[in-house]
Design a protein around this motif. Structure first.
Motif, PDB file in Angstrom:
ATOM      1  N   GLU A  47       0.812  -1.224   0.000  1.00  0.00           N
ATOM      2  CA  GLU A  47       0.000   0.000   0.000  1.00  0.00           C
ATOM      3  C   GLU A  47       0.841   1.268   0.000  1.00  0.00           C
ATOM      4  O   GLU A  47       0.433   2.285  -0.551  1.00  0.00           O
ATOM      5  CB  GLU A  47      -0.932   0.002   1.218  1.00  0.00           C
ATOM      6  CG  GLU A  47      -2.013  -1.048   1.138  1.00  0.00           C
ATOM      7  CD  GLU A  47      -2.947  -1.014   2.349  1.00  0.00           C
ATOM      8  OE1 GLU A  47      -3.288   0.090   2.814  1.00  0.00           O
ATOM      9  OE2 GLU A  47      -3.325  -2.117   2.799  1.00  0.00           O
ATOM     10  N   TYR A  48       2.008   1.215   0.671  1.00  0.00           N
ATOM     11  CA  TYR A  48       2.866   2.394   0.818  1.00  0.00           C
ATOM     12  C   TYR A  48       4.304   2.046   0.447  1.00  0.00           C
ATOM     13  O   TYR A  48       5.169   1.946   1.319  1.00  0.00           O
ATOM     14  CB  TYR A  48       2.824   2.913   2.263  1.00  0.00           C
ATOM     15  CG  TYR A  48       1.458   3.299   2.740  1.00  0.00           C
ATOM     16  CD1 TYR A  48       0.882   4.497   2.354  1.00  0.00           C
ATOM     17  CD2 TYR A  48       0.735   2.459   3.583  1.00  0.00           C
ATOM     18  CE1 TYR A  48      -0.387   4.859   2.793  1.00  0.00           C
ATOM     19  CE2 TYR A  48      -0.535   2.811   4.033  1.00  0.00           C
ATOM     20  CZ  TYR A  48      -1.079   4.007   3.636  1.00  0.00           C
ATOM     21  OH  TYR A  48      -2.326   4.360   4.075  1.00  0.00           O
ATOM     22  N   PRO A  49       4.589   1.872  -0.850  1.00  0.00           N
ATOM     23  CA  PRO A  49       5.966   1.562  -1.235  1.00  0.00           C
ATOM     24  C   PRO A  49       6.901   2.738  -0.931  1.00  0.00           C
ATOM     25  O   PRO A  49       6.468   3.893  -0.882  1.00  0.00           O
ATOM     26  CB  PRO A  49       5.871   1.299  -2.733  1.00  0.00           C
ATOM     27  CG  PRO A  49       4.612   1.956  -3.176  1.00  0.00           C
ATOM     28  CD  PRO A  49       3.691   1.966  -1.996  1.00  0.00           C
ATOM     29  N   ASP A  50       8.141   2.399  -0.709  1.00  0.00           N
ATOM     30  CA  ASP A  50       9.206   3.388  -0.500  1.00  0.00           C
ATOM     31  C   ASP A  50       9.072   4.195   0.786  1.00  0.00           C
ATOM     32  O   ASP A  50       9.460   5.361   0.835  1.00  0.00           O
ATOM     33  CB  ASP A  50       9.334   4.324  -1.715  1.00  0.00           C
ATOM     34  CG  ASP A  50       9.749   3.567  -2.957  1.00  0.00           C
ATOM     35  OD1 ASP A  50      10.572   2.637  -2.839  1.00  0.00           O
ATOM     36  OD2 ASP A  50       9.236   3.885  -4.044  1.00  0.00           O
ATOM     37  N   ILE A  51       8.525   3.574   1.824  1.00  0.00           N
ATOM     38  CA  ILE A  51       8.499   4.229   3.134  1.00  0.00           C
ATOM     39  C   ILE A  51       9.694   3.743   3.940  1.00  0.00           C
ATOM     40  O   ILE A  51      10.314   2.729   3.619  1.00  0.00           O
ATOM     41  CB  ILE A  51       7.182   3.946   3.901  1.00  0.00           C
ATOM     42  CG1 ILE A  51       6.952   2.437   4.087  1.00  0.00           C
ATOM     43  CG2 ILE A  51       6.015   4.629   3.204  1.00  0.00           C
ATOM     44  CD1 ILE A  51       5.747   2.091   4.942  1.00  0.00           C
ATOM     45  N   ASP A  52      10.015   4.465   4.993  1.00  0.00           N
ATOM     46  CA  ASP A  52      11.129   4.035   5.835  1.00  0.00           C
ATOM     47  C   ASP A  52      10.626   3.106   6.938  1.00  0.00           C
ATOM     48  O   ASP A  52       9.424   2.916   7.120  1.00  0.00           O
ATOM     49  CB  ASP A  52      11.875   5.248   6.417  1.00  0.00           C
ATOM     50  CG  ASP A  52      11.009   6.102   7.319  1.00  0.00           C
ATOM     51  OD1 ASP A  52      10.198   5.565   8.090  1.00  0.00           O
ATOM     52  OD2 ASP A  52      11.156   7.341   7.261  1.00  0.00           O
ATOM     53  N   GLN A  53      11.566   2.535   7.650  1.00  0.00           N
ATOM     54  CA  GLN A  53      11.238   1.543   8.673  1.00  0.00           C
ATOM     55  C   GLN A  53      10.412   2.138   9.812  1.00  0.00           C
ATOM     56  O   GLN A  53       9.492   1.493  10.319  1.00  0.00           O
ATOM     57  CB  GLN A  53      12.540   0.942   9.211  1.00  0.00           C
ATOM     58  CG  GLN A  53      12.349  -0.257  10.090  1.00  0.00           C
ATOM     59  CD  GLN A  53      13.671  -0.942  10.363  1.00  0.00           C
ATOM     60  OE1 GLN A  53      14.411  -1.244   9.440  1.00  0.00           O
ATOM     61  NE2 GLN A  53      13.965  -1.173  11.622  1.00  0.00           N
ATOM     62  N   ALA A  54      10.709   3.362  10.214  1.00  0.00           N
ATOM     63  CA  ALA A  54       9.946   3.995  11.295  1.00  0.00           C
ATOM     64  C   ALA A  54       8.491   4.201  10.883  1.00  0.00           C
ATOM     65  O   ALA A  54       7.571   3.975  11.675  1.00  0.00           O
ATOM     66  CB  ALA A  54      10.586   5.326  11.688  1.00  0.00           C
ATOM     67  N   THR A  55       8.275   4.614   9.644  1.00  0.00           N
ATOM     68  CA  THR A  55       6.904   4.796   9.155  1.00  0.00           C
ATOM     69  C   THR A  55       6.183   3.462   9.099  1.00  0.00           C
ATOM     70  O   THR A  55       5.024   3.358   9.503  1.00  0.00           O
ATOM     71  CB  THR A  55       6.917   5.473   7.766  1.00  0.00           C
ATOM     72  OG1 THR A  55       7.589   6.734   7.881  1.00  0.00           O
ATOM     73  CG2 THR A  55       5.508   5.696   7.250  1.00  0.00           C
ATOM     74  N   LEU A  56       6.869   2.433   8.607  1.00  0.00           N
ATOM     75  CA  LEU A  56       6.273   1.094   8.557  1.00  0.00           C
ATOM     76  C   LEU A  56       5.880   0.639   9.959  1.00  0.00           C
ATOM     77  O   LEU A  56       4.784   0.120  10.162  1.00  0.00           O
ATOM     78  CB  LEU A  56       7.244   0.099   7.915  1.00  0.00           C
ATOM     79  CG  LEU A  56       6.774  -1.357   7.869  1.00  0.00           C
ATOM     80  CD1 LEU A  56       5.472  -1.493   7.088  1.00  0.00           C
ATOM     81  CD2 LEU A  56       7.869  -2.235   7.272  1.00  0.00           C
ATOM     82  N   ALA A  57       6.746   0.867  10.926  1.00  0.00           N
ATOM     83  CA  ALA A  57       6.447   0.475  12.309  1.00  0.00           C
ATOM     84  C   ALA A  57       5.170   1.157  12.791  1.00  0.00           C
ATOM     85  O   ALA A  57       4.313   0.524  13.415  1.00  0.00           O
ATOM     86  CB  ALA A  57       7.622   0.824  13.226  1.00  0.00           C
ATOM     87  N   GLY A  58       5.005   2.433  12.505  1.00  0.00           N
ATOM     88  CA  GLY A  58       3.805   3.157  12.907  1.00  0.00           C
ATOM     89  C   GLY A  58       2.548   2.654  12.220  1.00  0.00           C
ATOM     90  O   GLY A  58       1.475   2.594  12.823  1.00  0.00           O
TER      91      GLY A  58
END
Length: 159
Positions: A47-58
């Motif tokens: 759904e959200y390609p190219d996000i960083d790990q912190a954003t993915l965690a949230g």
């Protein structure tokens, strides 16, 4: 029956155990070695390609440190890749690989069966009510979590 069996926290913990067990069984029977957290990470990266790990965690309400191990395992299995963020060369962006896309698509029926399994003894109306109440409880208590849900990734600055 003990008073502990009537405590919401105890029942939620038991349901979590049951959910993870059902997921592991269904997904394993379909030939996949994937945890619920790994599935959630893959799904969010679709759904959200190219996000960083912190954003993915949230986005999946998982603590950043523990998610690091999840990301490492998914990358080692060729399901995701890390690339350098062009606007911040120190940061890494995450995205699904073709193999990750394929696994996500192929595992989906097993994930759906898991949900059907854990809800099977409830009528459709009860299922709807349960899900509504679970969302309400999770939303109302989000900030009590050590890893609160951050459902919307931050806006990317215009280039």
């Amino acid at each position: 029956m003990s008073v502990i069996h009537e405590l919401p926290g105890h029942l939620i913990r038991r349901l979590h155990q049951i959910s993870v067990s059902a997921f592991t069984h269904e997904v394993g029977a379909a030939g996949f070695d994937l945890t619920p957290v790994q599935f959630a990470a893959l799904r969010m990266l679709k759904e959200y390609p190219d996000i960083d790990q912190a954003t993915l965690a949230g986005l999946i309400a998982y603590d950043r440190v523990t998610l690091g191990g999840v990301v490492n395992r998914l990358e080692a299995r060729g399901l995701i890749e890390r690339t350098i963020n062009e606007t911040d060369r120190r940061a890494r962006q995450l995205r699904l690989t073709e193999r990750g896309e394929s696994v996500l698509t192929t595992v989906w029926p097993a994930v759906r069966r898991t949900q059907e399994t854990i809800l099977k003894d409830l009528t459709p109306e009860e299922q709807e009510t349960l899900l509504r109440l679970l969302r309400k409880m999770a939303d109302a208590n989000n900030e009590l979590s050590r890893a609160p849900l951050r459902p919307t990734p931050p806006k990317t600055p215009a280039r």
